[in-house]
Design a protein around this motif. Sequence first.
Motif, PDB file in Angstrom:
ATOM      1  N   SER A  90       0.865  -1.174   0.000  1.00 49.97           N
ATOM      2  CA  SER A  90       0.000   0.000   0.000  1.00 49.97           C
ATOM      3  C   SER A  90       0.901   1.222   0.000  1.00 49.97           C
ATOM      4  O   SER A  90       1.905   1.270   0.719  1.00 49.97           O
ATOM      5  N   PHE A  91       0.547   2.211  -0.832  1.00 45.96           N
ATOM      6  CA  PHE A  91       1.380   3.402  -0.980  1.00 45.96           C
ATOM      7  C   PHE A  91       0.602   4.635  -0.541  1.00 45.96           C
ATOM      8  O   PHE A  91      -0.604   4.737  -0.765  1.00 45.96           O
ATOM      9  N   SER A  92       1.298   5.559   0.090  1.00 44.93           N
ATOM     10  CA  SER A  92       0.673   6.801   0.522  1.00 44.93           C
ATOM     11  C   SER A  92       1.635   7.952   0.295  1.00 44.93           C
ATOM     12  O   SER A  92       2.849   7.795   0.428  1.00 44.93           O
ATOM     13  N   ARG A  93       1.096   9.113  -0.055  1.00 43.95           N
ATOM     14  CA  ARG A  93       1.920  10.303  -0.252  1.00 43.95           C
ATOM     15  C   ARG A  93       1.709  11.348   0.857  1.00 43.95           C
ATOM     16  O   ARG A  93       2.240  12.444   0.778  1.00 43.95           O
ATOM     17  N   GLN A 106      -2.875   1.469   8.146  1.00 40.70           N
ATOM     18  CA  GLN A 106      -3.226   0.735   6.936  1.00 40.70           C
ATOM     19  C   GLN A 106      -1.986   0.331   6.144  1.00 40.70           C
ATOM     20  O   GLN A 106      -1.857  -0.826   5.717  1.00 40.70           O
ATOM     21  N   VAL A 107      -1.071   1.271   5.932  1.00 40.70           N
ATOM     22  CA  VAL A 107       0.144   0.971   5.180  1.00 40.70           C
ATOM     23  C   VAL A 107       1.013  -0.030   5.939  1.00 40.70           C
ATOM     24  O   VAL A 107       1.562  -0.970   5.353  1.00 40.70           O
ATOM     25  N   LEU A 108       1.133   0.153   7.234  1.00 45.05           N
ATOM     26  CA  LEU A 108       1.939  -0.758   8.038  1.00 45.05           C
ATOM     27  C   LEU A 108       1.359  -2.168   8.012  1.00 45.05           C
ATOM     28  O   LEU A 108       2.107  -3.155   7.906  1.00 45.05           O
ATOM     29  N   ASP A 109       0.045  -2.270   8.080  1.00 43.71           N
ATOM     30  CA  ASP A 109      -0.609  -3.582   8.078  1.00 43.71           C
ATOM     31  C   ASP A 109      -0.329  -4.348   6.787  1.00 43.71           C
ATOM     32  O   ASP A 109      -0.034  -5.547   6.816  1.00 43.71           O
ATOM     33  N   ILE A 110      -0.424  -3.673   5.659  1.00 48.80           N
ATOM     34  CA  ILE A 110      -0.259  -4.348   4.365  1.00 48.80           C
ATOM     35  C   ILE A 110       1.212  -4.575   4.022  1.00 48.80           C
ATOM     36  O   ILE A 110       1.604  -5.656   3.580  1.00 48.80           O
ATOM     37  N   ASN A 111       2.044  -3.561   4.237  1.00 51.60           N
ATOM     38  CA  ASN A 111       3.445  -3.654   3.807  1.00 51.60           C
ATOM     39  C   ASN A 111       4.327  -4.478   4.727  1.00 51.60           C
ATOM     40  O   ASN A 111       5.296  -5.077   4.267  1.00 51.60           O
ATOM     41  N   LEU A 112       4.021  -4.506   6.010  1.00 47.60           N
ATOM     42  CA  LEU A 112       4.883  -5.211   6.963  1.00 47.60           C
ATOM     43  C   LEU A 112       4.162  -6.350   7.676  1.00 47.60           C
ATOM     44  O   LEU A 112       4.622  -7.489   7.650  1.00 47.60           O
ATOM     45  N   ASN A 113       3.043  -6.036   8.319  1.00 46.83           N
ATOM     46  CA  ASN A 113       2.366  -7.068   9.103  1.00 46.83           C
ATOM     47  C   ASN A 113       1.917  -8.243   8.241  1.00 46.83           C
ATOM     48  O   ASN A 113       2.037  -9.404   8.655  1.00 46.83           O
ATOM     49  N   GLU A 148       8.738  12.106  -1.752  1.00 51.44           N
ATOM     50  CA  GLU A 148       7.444  11.951  -2.399  1.00 51.44           C
ATOM     51  C   GLU A 148       6.520  10.999  -1.633  1.00 51.44           C
ATOM     52  O   GLU A 148       5.316  11.179  -1.606  1.00 51.44           O
ATOM     53  N   ALA A 149       7.096   9.978  -1.035  1.00 50.79           N
ATOM     54  CA  ALA A 149       6.303   8.974  -0.329  1.00 50.79           C
ATOM     55  C   ALA A 149       6.077   9.380   1.122  1.00 50.79           C
ATOM     56  O   ALA A 149       6.861  10.115   1.717  1.00 50.79           O
ATOM     57  N   ALA A 150       4.982   8.883   1.682  1.00 58.46           N
ATOM     58  CA  ALA A 150       4.692   9.145   3.091  1.00 58.46           C
ATOM     59  C   ALA A 150       5.741   8.463   3.972  1.00 58.46           C
ATOM     60  O   ALA A 150       6.279   7.417   3.601  1.00 58.46           O
ATOM     61  N   PRO A 151       6.025   9.021   5.142  1.00 60.49           N
ATOM     62  CA  PRO A 151       7.000   8.406   6.044  1.00 60.49           C
ATOM     63  C   PRO A 151       6.693   6.947   6.363  1.00 60.49           C
ATOM     64  O   PRO A 151       7.601   6.142   6.510  1.00 60.49           O
ATOM     65  N   ILE A 152       5.412   6.592   6.452  1.00 62.28           N
ATOM     66  CA  ILE A 152       5.074   5.216   6.796  1.00 62.28           C
ATOM     67  C   ILE A 152       5.441   4.256   5.674  1.00 62.28           C
ATOM     68  O   ILE A 152       5.787   3.109   5.916  1.00 62.28           O
ATOM     69  N   THR A 188       4.463   0.998 -13.446  1.00 61.57           N
ATOM     70  CA  THR A 188       3.315   0.353 -12.806  1.00 61.57           C
ATOM     71  C   THR A 188       2.208   1.389 -12.630  1.00 61.57           C
ATOM     72  O   THR A 188       2.356   2.551 -13.000  1.00 61.57           O
ATOM     73  N   GLN A 189       1.123   0.958 -12.013  1.00 58.86           N
ATOM     74  CA  GLN A 189      -0.003   1.864 -11.788  1.00 58.86           C
ATOM     75  C   GLN A 189       0.406   3.045 -10.920  1.00 58.86           C
ATOM     76  O   GLN A 189      -0.074   4.168 -11.095  1.00 58.86           O
ATOM     77  N   MET A 190       1.323   2.814  -9.970  1.00 63.09           N
ATOM     78  CA  MET A 190       1.779   3.884  -9.094  1.00 63.09           C
ATOM     79  C   MET A 190       2.428   5.013  -9.899  1.00 63.09           C
ATOM     80  O   MET A 190       2.181   6.199  -9.679  1.00 63.09           O
ATOM     81  N   GLY A 191       3.245   4.642 -10.875  1.00 65.93           N
ATOM     82  CA  GLY A 191       3.924   5.636 -11.698  1.00 65.93           C
ATOM     83  C   GLY A 191       3.005   6.321 -12.689  1.00 65.93           C
ATOM     84  O   GLY A 191       3.326   7.405 -13.181  1.00 65.93           O
TER      85      GLY A 191
END
Length: 246
Positions: A90-93, A106-113, A148-152, A188-191
């Motif tokens: 999950s990406f956040s700006r 939310q980002v922590l749950d998907i990317n790490l947990n 550009e990306a959120a700290p999380i 990708t979709q992010m870009g």
Amino acid sequence: MRLKGKTVVITGGNKGIGKAIAYRFASEGARIAFLARRPIVEILADMHSRGFDAIAIQTRITSYVSVEKAIKSIIEQWGTIDILVNNAASFSREPMLEMTLEAWHQVLDINLNAAFYCSKAILPYLVKNKNGVILNISSVTAKCGDNEAAPIYTTSKGALTTLTKSLARQLAPYNIRVNAVAPHAIVTQMGSEWTEDKRKQVVSSIPLGRMGEPEEVASSALFLVSDEASFITGETINVNGGYLMD
């Protein structure tokens, strides 16, 4: 075929890098088990039409109970699991001053947990076999941060890279290898959200002078999970056109 007879579990395999990895691994003889929150009927139909062996288990990867149930279902159907690819992200700006607690979790749950849950649920089977590979899809931002990306996002990817090293050390006695790939500037979709000026700015910072393709990340991923990388563990390989050289 480098992965003939291998069972691969992948999260976030319905688009972008994850989809490219799934197709590349399948073309090398692997059976693909997608852990997906929503049905991926079209992808499964396409893979089956190509003669690939693939299934999708509806899973909420931010819930350990849901992940454990999915892994048991795969074992019941195919009898074994050999490779796990933790790709879902999950990406956040949102900048720090504007970031909400909900976005952080939310980002922590998907990317790490979720990566931890999937790894923990699969490990008993890998340990039993005394063989297996875990591959984490990290990011160049894990190594250098990002404006550009959120700290999380950068924090979660940095933690994923550290988890990669820790698991590699602890699981080596069981002949389980753990590595990561750190992509940057991949199409990708992010870009796709970037403006043309932003795209030109990104490309100008890359020594190879272009964006990368998801298939190029998939090639690095294939190497790391194959027997060709049998003496590599705890590594995070950059796939970024030379943007970061470390």
